[in-house]
Design a protein around this motif. Structure first.
Motif, PDB file in Angstrom:
ATOM      1  N   THR A 313       0.853  -1.186   0.000  1.00  0.00           N
ATOM      2  CA  THR A 313       0.000   0.000   0.000  1.00  0.00           C
ATOM      3  C   THR A 313       0.888   1.234   0.000  1.00  0.00           C
ATOM      4  O   THR A 313       1.822   1.334   0.804  1.00  0.00           O
ATOM      5  N   LYS A 314       0.589   2.166  -0.914  1.00  0.00           N
ATOM      6  CA  LYS A 314       1.353   3.416  -0.938  1.00  0.00           C
ATOM      7  C   LYS A 314       0.857   4.299   0.197  1.00  0.00           C
ATOM      8  O   LYS A 314      -0.252   4.823   0.177  1.00  0.00           O
ATOM      9  N   HIS A 315       1.698   4.477   1.205  1.00  0.00           N
ATOM     10  CA  HIS A 315       1.276   5.154   2.430  1.00  0.00           C
ATOM     11  C   HIS A 315       1.314   6.670   2.288  1.00  0.00           C
ATOM     12  O   HIS A 315       0.374   7.366   2.684  1.00  0.00           O
ATOM     13  N   LEU A 316       2.390   7.198   1.739  1.00  0.00           N
ATOM     14  CA  LEU A 316       2.480   8.644   1.565  1.00  0.00           C
ATOM     15  C   LEU A 316       3.614   8.971   0.605  1.00  0.00           C
ATOM     16  O   LEU A 316       4.441   8.129   0.255  1.00  0.00           O
ATOM     17  N   VAL A 317       3.625  10.226   0.181  1.00  0.00           N
ATOM     18  CA  VAL A 317       4.708  10.769  -0.631  1.00  0.00           C
ATOM     19  C   VAL A 317       5.329  11.916   0.163  1.00  0.00           C
ATOM     20  O   VAL A 317       4.635  12.839   0.580  1.00  0.00           O
ATOM     21  N   ILE A 318       6.636  11.828   0.395  1.00  0.00           N
ATOM     22  CA  ILE A 318       7.350  12.845   1.163  1.00  0.00           C
ATOM     23  C   ILE A 318       8.012  13.815   0.196  1.00  0.00           C
ATOM     24  O   ILE A 318       8.779  13.407  -0.674  1.00  0.00           O
ATOM     25  N   GLU A 319       7.693  15.082   0.343  1.00  0.00           N
ATOM     26  CA  GLU A 319       8.371  16.120  -0.434  1.00  0.00           C
ATOM     27  C   GLU A 319       9.489  16.673   0.432  1.00  0.00           C
ATOM     28  O   GLU A 319       9.249  17.426   1.384  1.00  0.00           O
ATOM     29  N   THR A 320      10.694  16.276   0.141  1.00  0.00           N
ATOM     30  CA  THR A 320      11.805  16.585   1.024  1.00  0.00           C
ATOM     31  C   THR A 320      12.301  18.008   0.832  1.00  0.00           C
ATOM     32  O   THR A 320      12.329  18.528  -0.278  1.00  0.00           O
ATOM     33  N   PRO A 321      12.721  18.646   1.931  1.00  0.00           N
ATOM     34  CA  PRO A 321      13.339  19.971   1.816  1.00  0.00           C
ATOM     35  C   PRO A 321      14.667  19.879   1.076  1.00  0.00           C
ATOM     36  O   PRO A 321      15.216  18.797   0.877  1.00  0.00           O
TER      37      PRO A 321
END
Length: 400
Positions: A313-321
């Protein structure tokens, strides 16, 4: 007035169980009965369960990670050295508003053994760490908290094989710890190229087990992890297809797990395996100019209706600084250890990184007191100190 030693034995036991490991090691010298109690396997197991639960739930304990990283020793003209530390995250009132995490770093040094300089941190379970030197066929169990280590000898495959990967974990049925090793024959005429063996701590011996999968390559370093009775490797099989190989410590069986849809096509994309809330997590990090901008986090469900199956399951997408690169490890359900790259070269001529803590909910980045790390070299596992013996010995420690 009653003294501590006059208390009932069960009360003394309950008090000792709640003490930190360092205190218990000192208290072994108080009296013979305390030494026997603190050394008793039942007491050791109960102490571990109590403090592991506290560590995970952040009750009267700080989340801890055992971290290994490489650093350039400029005093020795660019000699690269390994550093091993326990990093304790301390919950503070300002919640890191000053941009830093209140943390405690405890450094450790390896036991002195042949080939120790090249030992690679592989995994840990219940405070016992597995280190290995794949080229020299060396595997070592190490409990840094009690400074005890054991070299695993008498492999089933001493000659004519190269080690592809190793793993370590706990067999809850047998109440024992096991190491597993995957090897490949150097003889091109050997039809069965991949073989495996398992080491059991209780018997101090290796034995060969079945491996029906032809393993081509195991990259290691953040692409392998122990989780809930199984060990997982990100691998390429003999036809260079990306997949995950698991080993069940109880059944001693290997399983092939397909990676999420389209991920197998992500050739060259950095990937990281981690443990999140007792589940296997997979990070895929497409690079843009050498830095990950978006990181996909997938979580695996490994059981449906009592039947062993695997689904992602794709839990989240992190947009990194800016500057944040590949994830390293979770040390709580919402705090992720990551590396932040400084693209300005230092006097040694190397780009360096510092370790940071990233909160998945608040998206805050807080600096940790570890910097000057060689890019991509940080490896970490959640860690709790334990009294578990590896049935080995100790020796004077020195920096390798």
């Amino acid at each position: 007035m009653a003294v501590f030693c006059d208390l009932p034995e069960e009360v003394v036991t309950e008090i000792l169980l709640r003490l930190p490991l360092e205190s218990l090691i000192r208290f072994k010298c108080v009296k013979r009965s305390w030494y026997a109690l603190i050394s008793d396997p039942a007491f050791v197991a109960k102490h571990l369960r109590l403090h592991h639960c506290n560590n995970y739930n952040k009750v009267s304990s700080s989340p801890s990670l055992f971290v290994r990283y490489l650093r350039v020793n400029s005093l020795l003209r660019r000699e690269i050295v390994q550093e091993f530390s326990i990093l304790n995250l301390v919950n503070d009132d300002d919640n890191g508003e000053n941009g830093r995490v209140n943390s405690v770093v405890e450094n450790f040094e390896l036991p002195v053994i042949p080939g120790g300089k090249s030992l690679r941190l592989v995994s840990q379970c219940d405070g016992i760490i597995l280190l290995a030197h794949l080229e020299a066929n060396i595997a070592l169990l190490w409990n840094p908290a009690i400074r005890e280590f054991k070299v695993l000898q008498n492999s089933c495959f001493p000659d004519g094989f190269v080690i592809l990967g190793v793993g370590f974990g706990y067999d809850c049925r047998a109440n024992d710890y096991k190491a597993v090793r995957i090897v490949s024959s150097v003889n091109p005429n050997d039809g069965n190229h991949s073989r495996a063996e398992v080491y059991t701590l209780g018997t101090d011996s290796w034995r060969e087990i079945k491996l029906h999968i032809k393993v081509g390559f195991i990259p290691g370093d953040r692409r392998e992890v122990y989780c809930k009775g199984a060990y997982y490797w990100w691998i390429q099989n003999h036809i260079r297809t990306n997949m995950i190989l698991s080993f069940d410590m109880c059944d001693e069986e290997f399983h092939e797990i397909t990676v999420p849809v389209n991920v197998e096509m992500a050739e060259g994309m950095p990937s990281t395996l981690a443990v999140w809330n007792d589940s296997l997590a997979l990070f895929i990090s497409p690079l843009q100019r050498g830095v990950s901008k978006l990181i996909d986090m997938w979580v695996m469900d490994d059981c449906f209706g009592g039947v062993k199956r695997f689904s992602w399951t794709k839990h989240l997408v992190i947009e990194t600084p800016s500057g944040i690169s590949i994830p390293v490890a979770f040390w709580s359900s919402d705090e992720l250890l990551m590396a932040k790259t400084y693209w300005k070269s230092d006097q040694t001529g190397f780009h360096t990184e510092m370790l940071v803590s990233y909160n998945l909910h608040t998206q805050k980045v807080r600096n940790l007191p570890i910097c000057g790390v060689l890019p991509g070299s940080a490896i970490a596992f959640s860690f709790v100190k334990s009294l578990i013996s590896v049935k080995g010995g100790t020796n004077p420690l020195q920096r390798l």
